[in-house]
Design a protein around this motif. Structure first.
Motif, PDB file in Angstrom:
ATOM      1  N   UNK A 474       0.836  -1.160  -0.016  1.00  0.00           N
ATOM      2  CA  UNK A 474       0.056   0.159  -0.017  1.00  0.00           C
ATOM      3  C   UNK A 474       1.095   1.363  -0.163  1.00  0.00           C
ATOM      4  N   UNK A 475       0.260   2.147  -0.592  1.00  0.00           N
ATOM      5  CA  UNK A 475       1.153   3.454  -0.522  1.00  0.00           C
ATOM      6  C   UNK A 475       1.434   4.084   0.879  1.00  0.00           C
ATOM      7  N   UNK A 476       2.668   4.284   1.224  1.00  0.00           N
ATOM      8  CA  UNK A 476       3.331   4.574   2.549  1.00  0.00           C
ATOM      9  C   UNK A 476       3.462   3.429   3.488  1.00  0.00           C
ATOM     10  N   UNK A 477       3.566   2.315   2.743  1.00  0.00           N
ATOM     11  CA  UNK A 477       3.691   0.878   3.621  1.00  0.00           C
ATOM     12  C   UNK A 477       5.001   0.846   4.020  1.00  0.00           C
ATOM     13  N   UNK A 478       5.541  -0.374   4.512  1.00  0.00           N
ATOM     14  CA  UNK A 478       6.813  -0.875   4.710  1.00  0.00           C
ATOM     15  C   UNK A 478       6.997  -2.258   4.139  1.00  0.00           C
ATOM     16  N   UNK A 498       3.378  -4.684   4.181  1.00  0.00           N
ATOM     17  CA  UNK A 498       2.180  -4.359   4.685  1.00  0.00           C
ATOM     18  C   UNK A 498       1.117  -4.233   3.727  1.00  0.00           C
ATOM     19  N   UNK A 499       0.889  -5.072   2.550  1.00  0.00           N
ATOM     20  CA  UNK A 499       0.076  -5.017   1.526  1.00  0.00           C
ATOM     21  C   UNK A 499      -1.470  -5.556   1.959  1.00  0.00           C
ATOM     22  N   UNK A 500      -2.080  -5.734   0.948  1.00  0.00           N
ATOM     23  CA  UNK A 500      -3.354  -6.053   1.291  1.00  0.00           C
ATOM     24  C   UNK A 500      -3.570  -7.526   1.724  1.00  0.00           C
ATOM     25  N   UNK A 550      -1.878 -12.374   5.961  1.00  0.00           N
ATOM     26  CA  UNK A 550      -3.029 -12.086   6.680  1.00  0.00           C
ATOM     27  C   UNK A 550      -3.913 -11.041   5.870  1.00  0.00           C
ATOM     28  N   UNK A 551      -4.977 -11.233   5.434  1.00  0.00           N
ATOM     29  CA  UNK A 551      -5.826  -9.995   4.610  1.00  0.00           C
ATOM     30  C   UNK A 551      -6.068  -8.848   5.194  1.00  0.00           C
ATOM     31  N   UNK A 552      -5.677  -7.726   4.793  1.00  0.00           N
ATOM     32  CA  UNK A 552      -5.655  -6.301   5.182  1.00  0.00           C
ATOM     33  C   UNK A 552      -4.581  -6.108   6.029  1.00  0.00           C
ATOM     34  N   UNK A 553      -3.552  -7.089   6.260  1.00  0.00           N
ATOM     35  CA  UNK A 553      -2.394  -6.620   7.340  1.00  0.00           C
ATOM     36  C   UNK A 553      -1.242  -6.820   6.474  1.00  0.00           C
ATOM     37  N   UNK A 554      -1.016  -7.917   5.654  1.00  0.00           N
ATOM     38  CA  UNK A 554       0.285  -7.995   4.846  1.00  0.00           C
ATOM     39  C   UNK A 554       0.401  -9.445   4.644  1.00  0.00           C
ATOM     40  N   UNK A 555       1.775  -9.688   3.945  1.00  0.00           N
ATOM     41  CA  UNK A 555       2.144 -10.962   3.803  1.00  0.00           C
ATOM     42  C   UNK A 555       3.902 -11.311   4.195  1.00  0.00           C
ATOM     43  N   UNK A 556       4.326 -12.501   4.534  1.00  0.00           N
ATOM     44  CA  UNK A 556       5.394 -12.889   4.872  1.00  0.00           C
ATOM     45  C   UNK A 556       5.890 -13.700   3.947  1.00  0.00           C
ATOM     46  N   UNK A 557       7.041 -13.722   2.982  1.00  0.00           N
ATOM     47  CA  UNK A 557       7.566 -14.893   2.317  1.00  0.00           C
ATOM     48  C   UNK A 557       9.009 -15.039   2.867  1.00  0.00           C
TER      49      UNK A 557
END
Length: 599
Positions: A474-478, A498-500, A550-557
């Protein structure tokens, strides 16, 4: 009526009799003829021996009744054998047997009752011994039928004992006590004998049921190689009925001719060695059906030594269907591998053929871009050509990379790598893309961390994860890249965003080629093949790739690789010793980012 239109048996008219009762009756009738003949013969011999010591008239009456009882018993036995002991008439034949045994008991008790009035003490003792001996024989020979046995003992011992007791003669009363004690002893012994025999028959019945219902062919063989047992499954597999197989040589029944000599030699070696060989191990062999067909089987042989003879039990499984399935699977695998190689060869050739004109298109487009006389609209057109060309070239490169991996032509140079240096190179390439999206890129890698892998392919894999974290953030995310020890001396490298996020129902599609999980309908560019290439490259380096979201929180690869050969002291580094830094987005935009889109 049944399904064929014939009358069905009424269960109320044909009571169900337990198999064990039928078998006990069969055992009793099996020895009945011999018992009767022995009774008649031994009594004739006894009469001849004791003729001088016992009253003649009473002895003749007794002998007549003994022979009459034996004749009736032989007639009953003959009728039973002619009827084959039909279970439907079980009660009738059981009653017939009991009647004959009771008749025998009454006859044996008749003689002493007739002779006690005129016998002296010695004769009374002799008569008591005769009756007690006959009762002892019956306890062992008729133990299968408890009611019949108890009836014989009661009719043979109680009447003489009563007659002796009421005579008032002291010697006779002593004989009566002996008879009564014998009666009690034989009743107890007979009950125990019946229970022991019943338990043995029940155990044999259960074993027979297991053998008859086994899905394996089970056959018994003696140490001469003759078949001693043959269950229904053996009949179905080999085509020989039980009656036909029993007594035949096993090698001439189920073993192909070319293997018979080896079988005989193996049996001889086993017997000579005292039990050393392939017994009690599962082996695959070729067997022979009655019609001459050979087929594969699995065989287990269980040897058992009884006294001085060997007995063998073979458990045979027909594996024809399994072998056919295995062969079909091998053929299908070979066909699939040929198709996969053909596909990979086609993709490789097509990718090479497409790259040449695509490079020409991009080259001429970049030359046009340098022309200062282009109008604004024309410059936009050239920019779109370059953008589309770069995207198409990236797709061609990914397809070529995948075909190399699938065909096994990709070459890796595995060595201990300085992970911090590799990550720094990736950061330098991804930083401009993160800046353009207003993303914070945080790197936390121990300076001494080392992993084993191919430097180029590890860098390619990390760039795929980092560029996806940029594109789908997301814009401004990390974006965070850090490491942690994993099991089995491995290091986990994790890229978090910290995407969707990704729905749990679609996580299984994540590493499938050309799967973008619905993003293909959006404005974000991509081929959907980068994660699939990453997983295969990491697995070729003896590593693994995983993800959680986690939808709405982000992803970990994450990527897990074996730790390198260097001193693993970094695992004990304190958190403050990590080479960690937060890199905030900068206004500057790298001009080359438009042409560099790592997957």
């Amino acid at each position: 009526m049944n399904s064929r239109g014939t009358p069905s048996a009424d269960p109320r008219q044909t009571p169900v009799v337990p198999d064990i009762e039928v078998q006990l009756l069969q055992i009793a009738y099996g020895s009945m003829r011999m018992n009767l003949l022995l009774t008649a013969g031994s009594f004739l011999l006894g009469t001849a021996v004791l003729w001088a010591w016992l009253p003649h008239a009473a002895m003749l009456i007794w002998l007549f009744n003994i022979l009459l009882m034996a004749g009736i018993g032989l007639a009953i036995d003959a009728a039973y054998r002619r009827s084959s002991g039909a279970p439907a008439r079980f009660r009738f034949w059981k009653n017939c047997f009991s009647f004959n045994v009771w008749h025998a008991g009454a006859v044996w008790g008749l003689g002493p009752a007739l002779m006690l009035g005129s016998a002296d003490g010695n004769q009374a003792t002799l008569l008591a011994v005769m009756v007690l001996a006959s009762s002892a024989v019956v306890v062992n020979s008729v133990a299968e039928q408890r009611t019949a046995m108890f009836g014989f003992i009661s009719l043979a011992l109680l009447p003489p004992a009563i007659m002796a007791w009421i005579s008032g003669n002291g010697a006779f009363q002593s004989t009566a006590v002996v008879l009564l004690l014998g009666y009690v002893a034989f009743m107890v012994t007979g009950a125990n004998s019946h229970q022991t025999l019943r338990a043995a028959v029940a155990g044999r019945t259960r074993l027979r049921a297991v053998l008859d219902n086994s899905l394996d062919a089970i056959l018994g063989v003696d140490d001469w190689g003759r078949v001693t047992d043959w269950n229904p499954r053996a009949e179905a597999i080999f085509g020989w009925s039980r009656d036909e197989a029993l007594g035949r040589r096993v090698d001439e029944t189920i073993i192909p001719p070319r293997h018979r000599d080896a079988h005989r030699q193996g049996m001889a070696r086993f017997v000579a060695s005292g039990g050393q060989g392939v017994m009690q191990r599962r082996i695959e062999l070729t067997a022979l059906r009655r019609d001459g067909e050979e087929f594969p089987v699995e065989l287990v042989i269980a040897p058992l030594r009884i006294e001085n003879a060997w007995h063998f039990t073979g458990f045979i499984t027909d594996i024809s269907e399994r072998k056919a399935a295995e062969l079909a699977l091998v053929e299908a695998r070979e066909i699939a591998e040929l198709a996969s190689r053909a596909k990979s060869d086609f993709l490789s050739r097509m990718s090479h053929e497409l790259r040449t004109p695509m490079n020409a298109i991009l080259g001429f487009a970049q030359i046009l871009e340098l022309d200062k006389h282009l109008q604004a609209e024309q410059r936009d057109f050239v920019g779109e050509i370059i953008k589309g060309g770069n995207h198409l070239l990236a797709l061609i490169n990914d397809v070529l990379e995948m075909s190399r991996i699938e065909s096994g032509t990709i070459h890796l140079s595995i060595a201990a790598l300085d992970l911090a240096a590799v990550v720094e190179e990736c950061r330098a390439l991804v930083q401009p893309l993160a800046d353009a999206q207003g993303l914070t890129l945080r790197i936390a890698v121990p300076p001494s961390a080392r992993v084993r892998g191919d430097r180029v392919r590890l860098k390619q894999s990390l760039l795929n994860l980092l560029s996806n974290a940029v594109k789908y953030n997301r814009e401004g995310g990390a974006i965070h890249l850090d490491t942690e020890p994993a099991v089995d001396s491995r290091l986990r490298i994790t890229v978090s965003d910290t995407g969707r996020g990704i729905p749990a129902a679609r996580m299984a599609e994540l590493f499938q080629p050309f799967s973008r999980l619905g993003a293909e309908h959006g404005a974000i560019e991509g081929t959907g093949i980068g994660l699939s290439i990453t997983r295969r490259l990491i697995e070729l380096m003896d590593g693994s790739v995983g993800a959680e979201s986690s939808p709405g929180v982000g992803s970990r690869f994450w990527i897990e690789l074996p730790v390198g050969d260097a001193d693993p002291a970094w695992q004990n580094d304190r958190p403050g010793a990590l080479a960690s830094r937060d890199i905030a987005p900068t206004p500057a935009h790298c001009p080359t980012s438009r042409h560099h889109r790592p997957e």
